[in-house]
Write a protein that holds these residues in place. Sequence first.
Motif, short mmCIF file in Angstrom:
data_model
loop_
_atom_site.label_atom_id
_atom_site.label_comp_id
_atom_site.label_asym_id
_atom_site.label_seq_id
_atom_site.Cartn_x
_atom_site.Cartn_y
_atom_site.Cartn_z
N UNK A 11 -37.84 83.63 -29.49
CA UNK A 11 -37.38 84.83 -28.78
C UNK A 11 -38.57 85.72 -28.38
N UNK A 12 -38.41 86.43 -27.30
CA UNK A 12 -39.49 87.30 -26.81
C UNK A 12 -39.95 88.31 -27.85
N UNK A 13 -39.05 88.78 -28.70
CA UNK A 13 -39.43 89.79 -29.69
C UNK A 13 -40.43 89.26 -30.71
N UNK A 14 -40.60 87.96 -30.81
CA UNK A 14 -41.55 87.38 -31.74
C UNK A 14 -42.92 87.15 -31.11
N UNK A 15 -43.02 87.37 -29.83
CA UNK A 15 -44.30 87.20 -29.14
C UNK A 15 -44.98 88.55 -29.09
N UNK A 31 -29.13 83.82 -46.15
CA UNK A 31 -30.18 84.03 -47.17
C UNK A 31 -31.56 84.16 -46.51
N UNK A 32 -31.78 83.37 -45.45
CA UNK A 32 -33.03 83.51 -44.71
C UNK A 32 -33.16 84.92 -44.14
N UNK A 33 -32.07 85.45 -43.59
CA UNK A 33 -32.08 86.81 -43.03
C UNK A 33 -32.43 87.82 -44.11
N UNK A 34 -31.82 87.68 -45.27
CA UNK A 34 -32.14 88.59 -46.38
C UNK A 34 -33.61 88.48 -46.76
N UNK A 35 -34.09 87.27 -46.87
CA UNK A 35 -35.49 87.04 -47.24
C UNK A 35 -36.45 87.64 -46.20
N UNK A 36 -36.17 87.39 -44.93
CA UNK A 36 -37.04 87.90 -43.86
C UNK A 36 -37.09 89.42 -43.86
N UNK A 84 -40.77 90.47 -42.68
CA UNK A 84 -41.30 89.49 -41.75
C UNK A 84 -40.99 89.87 -40.31
N UNK A 85 -39.91 90.58 -40.10
CA UNK A 85 -39.52 91.05 -38.78
C UNK A 85 -38.49 92.16 -38.96
N UNK A 132 -33.60 93.90 -35.28
CA UNK A 132 -33.36 93.46 -33.90
C UNK A 132 -33.94 92.08 -33.63
N UNK A 133 -35.15 91.86 -34.10
CA UNK A 133 -35.79 90.56 -33.90
C UNK A 133 -35.04 89.46 -34.65
N UNK A 134 -34.57 89.80 -35.84
CA UNK A 134 -33.83 88.83 -36.64
C UNK A 134 -32.52 88.45 -35.97
N UNK A 135 -31.83 89.44 -35.45
CA UNK A 135 -30.59 89.15 -34.73
C UNK A 135 -30.86 88.29 -33.49
N UNK A 136 -31.94 88.61 -32.79
CA UNK A 136 -32.29 87.82 -31.60
C UNK A 136 -32.59 86.37 -32.00
N UNK A 137 -33.22 86.18 -33.13
CA UNK A 137 -33.57 84.84 -33.60
C UNK A 137 -32.35 84.06 -34.05
#
Length: 172
Positions: A55-59, A26-31, A36-37, A40-45
Motif C-alpha cells: 500500500x502507498x502508506x508503507x512507501x 494477532x498480527x494487527x495487535x502485534x504491529x 510498526x505502523x 490507517x496504514x494497518x487498515x490499508x494493508x
Amino acid sequence: MESRGNSDTETVAFRLRHELGPYATKFAEHALENRMCDEGALEELLVKEWRGAVPDSFITHEEASRTLMGVLHMFLDFAVENAMRQKDFSSSGANVSYYAEPYYDDSSAVLVVDRETRTLLSKKYIKTYRLDRDSIEAFLENLVGEICGGIDLVRKRKKGGGTLEHERVCSR
C-alpha cells in the motif's frame, strides 16, 4: 491499568477482527503494540485492496525519492550515451557527469555537465508524477538534443572558442 497504546490496539483489533482471521488480527495487535505502523496504514494493508507491491502508506518519501532517482539516472545514462554516440564523442575523452534531483509530487531536475570545461550540457525539468510514454519520449528526445548541442560547445571550448549561448538556452 493498561497504557493508552494497548487500549488503542484492542479497539482496532476488535474492529478488524470482524473482517480478519485470527492470525491477521494477532498480527494487527502485534504491529500496533510495536509501533510498526499506524492504524490507517494497518487498515490499508489488511482490509483494503491496493495496487502495487505494498500500500502507498508503507512507501516513505525517502524510498519514493530513491526509486525516482534511479529512474532519472536510467534516463540520463541513456541520453548521455546516445548523444555521445551521435556526436562521435568518445567516452574515454569525456568527463561528463549527470545529476538528478527527484521530486515525487513536482518537477524533478536533471543536470548534465562536462567537468573538464565546466560546461553545462543540459539542465531540464520533468514533471515526474504520473509520467506517460509520450512525455517520456519527448523528454528523452529533448534531452539527447540538448546534450548533443552541449557536446558541440565542449569541442569549441577545447579548441579555444565557444560562447555562453548554450548555457543560456539550457537554463530556460
